[in-house]
Design a protein around this motif. Structure first.
Motif, mmCIF file in Angstrom:
data_model
loop_
_atom_site.group_PDB
_atom_site.id
_atom_site.type_symbol
_atom_site.label_atom_id
_atom_site.label_comp_id
_atom_site.label_asym_id
_atom_site.label_seq_id
_atom_site.Cartn_x
_atom_site.Cartn_y
_atom_site.Cartn_z
ATOM 1 N N LEU A 16 108.194 -20.214 31.178
ATOM 2 C CA LEU A 16 109.543 -19.709 31.466
ATOM 3 C C LEU A 16 109.609 -18.207 31.219
ATOM 4 O O LEU A 16 110.172 -17.460 32.038
ATOM 5 C CB LEU A 16 110.560 -20.445 30.596
ATOM 6 C CG LEU A 16 112.004 -19.944 30.676
ATOM 7 C CD1 LEU A 16 112.523 -19.997 32.106
ATOM 8 C CD2 LEU A 16 112.900 -20.762 29.745
ATOM 9 N N GLY A 19 107.786 -16.435 33.945
ATOM 10 C CA GLY A 19 108.571 -16.502 35.170
ATOM 11 C C GLY A 19 109.652 -15.442 35.219
ATOM 12 O O GLY A 19 109.892 -14.813 36.257
ATOM 13 N N LEU A 20 110.310 -15.203 34.080
ATOM 14 C CA LEU A 20 111.357 -14.178 34.021
ATOM 15 C C LEU A 20 110.770 -12.771 34.185
ATOM 16 O O LEU A 20 111.357 -11.913 34.860
ATOM 17 C CB LEU A 20 112.100 -14.281 32.686
ATOM 18 C CG LEU A 20 112.997 -15.527 32.520
ATOM 19 C CD1 LEU A 20 113.470 -15.652 31.080
ATOM 20 C CD2 LEU A 20 114.187 -15.455 33.477
ATOM 21 N N LEU A 23 109.779 -12.369 37.828
ATOM 22 C CA LEU A 23 111.009 -12.242 38.623
ATOM 23 C C LEU A 23 111.523 -10.809 38.570
ATOM 24 O O LEU A 23 111.879 -10.221 39.605
ATOM 25 C CB LEU A 23 112.069 -13.203 38.084
ATOM 26 C CG LEU A 23 113.466 -13.093 38.713
ATOM 27 C CD1 LEU A 23 113.419 -13.444 40.189
ATOM 28 C CD2 LEU A 23 114.454 -14.002 37.975
ATOM 29 N N SER A 45 110.469 -16.285 43.392
ATOM 30 C CA SER A 45 110.292 -16.195 41.943
ATOM 31 C C SER A 45 111.483 -16.775 41.187
ATOM 32 O O SER A 45 111.342 -17.222 40.044
ATOM 33 C CB SER A 45 110.074 -14.732 41.526
ATOM 34 O OG SER A 45 108.797 -14.301 41.933
ATOM 35 N N ILE A 46 112.668 -16.779 41.828
ATOM 36 C CA ILE A 46 113.809 -17.458 41.207
ATOM 37 C C ILE A 46 113.493 -18.943 41.086
ATOM 38 O O ILE A 46 113.783 -19.590 40.073
ATOM 39 C CB ILE A 46 115.092 -17.246 42.043
ATOM 40 C CG1 ILE A 46 115.503 -15.769 42.004
ATOM 41 C CG2 ILE A 46 116.226 -18.132 41.518
ATOM 42 C CD1 ILE A 46 116.729 -15.464 42.841
ATOM 43 N N ASN A 48 110.554 -20.112 40.776
ATOM 44 C CA ASN A 48 109.568 -20.231 39.695
ATOM 45 C C ASN A 48 110.250 -20.373 38.336
ATOM 46 O O ASN A 48 109.807 -21.143 37.478
ATOM 47 C CB ASN A 48 108.648 -19.007 39.669
ATOM 48 C CG ASN A 48 107.750 -18.930 40.885
ATOM 49 O OD1 ASN A 48 107.608 -19.901 41.627
ATOM 50 N ND2 ASN A 48 107.158 -17.774 41.110
ATOM 51 N N VAL A 49 111.325 -19.624 38.141
ATOM 52 C CA VAL A 49 112.058 -19.696 36.869
ATOM 53 C C VAL A 49 112.723 -21.063 36.720
ATOM 54 O O VAL A 49 112.664 -21.690 35.659
ATOM 55 C CB VAL A 49 113.104 -18.561 36.772
ATOM 56 C CG1 VAL A 49 113.993 -18.760 35.548
ATOM 57 C CG2 VAL A 49 112.419 -17.208 36.720
ATOM 58 N N ALA A 52 110.137 -23.543 35.882
ATOM 59 C CA ALA A 52 109.711 -23.450 34.486
ATOM 60 C C ALA A 52 110.730 -24.112 33.556
ATOM 61 O O ALA A 52 110.358 -24.791 32.595
ATOM 62 C CB ALA A 52 109.509 -21.989 34.096
ATOM 63 N N VAL A 53 112.026 -23.928 33.851
ATOM 64 C CA VAL A 53 113.069 -24.569 33.038
ATOM 65 C C VAL A 53 112.968 -26.089 33.164
ATOM 66 O O VAL A 53 112.995 -26.824 32.162
ATOM 67 C CB VAL A 53 114.472 -24.095 33.476
ATOM 68 C CG1 VAL A 53 115.546 -24.913 32.768
ATOM 69 C CG2 VAL A 53 114.651 -22.615 33.169
ATOM 70 N N ASN A 127 100.929 -13.990 37.852
ATOM 71 C CA ASN A 127 101.141 -15.347 38.357
ATOM 72 C C ASN A 127 99.824 -16.102 38.536
ATOM 73 O O ASN A 127 99.720 -17.289 38.208
ATOM 74 C CB ASN A 127 101.882 -15.306 39.696
ATOM 75 C CG ASN A 127 103.376 -15.472 39.520
ATOM 76 O OD1 ASN A 127 103.855 -15.831 38.444
ATOM 77 N ND2 ASN A 127 104.121 -15.240 40.578
ATOM 78 N N ASP A 149 104.298 -27.058 38.493
ATOM 79 C CA ASP A 149 104.631 -25.656 38.212
ATOM 80 C C ASP A 149 103.453 -24.754 38.566
ATOM 81 O O ASP A 149 103.604 -23.714 39.233
ATOM 82 C CB ASP A 149 104.991 -25.516 36.736
ATOM 83 C CG ASP A 149 105.684 -24.188 36.429
ATOM 84 O OD1 ASP A 149 105.966 -23.441 37.378
ATOM 85 O OD2 ASP A 149 105.940 -23.913 35.240
#
Length: 299
Positions: A16, A19-20, A23, A45-46, A48-49, A52-53, A127, A149
């Motif tokens: 996570l 990912g941020l 992003l 990439s959003i 991706n976040v 991850a969550v 990444n 993921d």
């Protein structure tokens, strides 16, 4: 939790954070250049976040022990996570298609090519390295959420590489509409990735059998450790996250004592646990008149 479980949860949490960071880098690359293709890459990439969550929550739930409400455990939570990820990927693809259409209607050349592409390449390298970690660890602990993921991140790496190469061509040729074409290609790539994630996850939710090589191992273990029994039939398997479920009927002589039959079952279970990690086994003992003369004939 075990050391492996704690490590899996930590990896999901780090995913996570990464990912941020990625992003932020990709949106910076887009703001520098104004490129539609880089904007599409940032939108991915959003996802991706969100992925991850979802993976973090799913991995946390999957570690919880079985209870009265869910006596078979929380392992399938990871499949629900992967389905959510697949849907989000498809939503991102539709947003990218919208931007691509707008780019076709009013094509413009991106700005500051060197700076923007440099930022995008840094994000892609991050990444790529992390995708390798997720896929490798996800396979080792049989975590569908972490594997989904990691596979999506690797798809992101491939699509970003294509975008970077394409934008170099845009700058060299001055053909502005190629920027929108690249965005459309990214969208198609993301759609395929989303479909693959959903397809694999639905298989898990539908209690898909374990792979054929593991089925073969299970049958061999039963056949070689059921001495004293007559046959084993109706062998069924299913996979739920990292947990494998095995159940079958074991036919024994009608005159065999209960404790002797129980000892055979204990031997088979012990050997199956050595051959297949994270397994739950159910054996239904039957008298010889229930023999089907199929499945695994022991004697």
């Amino acid at each position: 939790m075990t050391i492996t479980a704690n490590r899996t949860l930590a990896i999901a949490a780090i995913s996570l954070l990464i990912g941020l960071i990625v992003l932020g880098l990709k949106f910076l690359a887009w703001r520098i250049t104004g490129s539609i293709a880089l904007y599409s890459d940032a939108l991915e990439s959003i996802v991706n976040v969100v992925t991850a969550v979802a993976a973090l929550v799913a991995v946390w739930l999957a570690q919880k022990p079985a209870d009265a409400a869910l006596p078979y455990g929380y392992h399938k939570a990871e499949y629900f996570s992967a389905v959510v990820v697949g849907v989000m990927i498809i939503v991102a693809a539709m947003l990218i298609v919208r931007e691509a259409v707008l780019g076709f209607m009013a094509p413009t050349l991106p700005d500051a090519p060197v700076q923007g592409l440099a930022v995008s390449i840094v994000a892609t390298m991050i990444n790529m390295a992390w995708a390798y970690v997720l896929i490798r660890h996800g396979r080792s602990v049989r975590s569908p959420a972490l594997q989904a993921d990691g596979k999506h991140l690797m798809t992101d790496v491939v699509s970003t590489a294509g975008v970077v190469v394409g934008l170099v061509l845009v700058y060299l040729t001055g053909w502005a509409v190629l920027d929108a074409i690249l965005a459309a290609l990214v969208a198609l790539n993301i759609l395929w990735s989303g479909w693959a994630v959903i397809r694999d996850s639905v298989g898990g939710l539908m209690d898909v059998a374990v792979p054929k090589d593991i089925q073969h191992t299970i049958r061999e273990v039963i056949a070689s450790n059921a001495e004293g029994a007559i046959e084993a039939h109706d062998i069924r398997t299913r996979q739920a996250g990292k947990m494998t479920f095995i159940d079958f009927h074991l036919v024994v002589p009608g005159t065999m004592r209960v404790d002797a039959a129980h000892e055979i079952c204990d031997t088979i279970e012990a050997k199956l646990r050595e051959a297949v990690r994270e397994v739950q086994i159910t054996i239904h003992v039957e008298p010889e008149d229930k023999a089907k003369h199929s499945g695994i004939v022991v004697v």
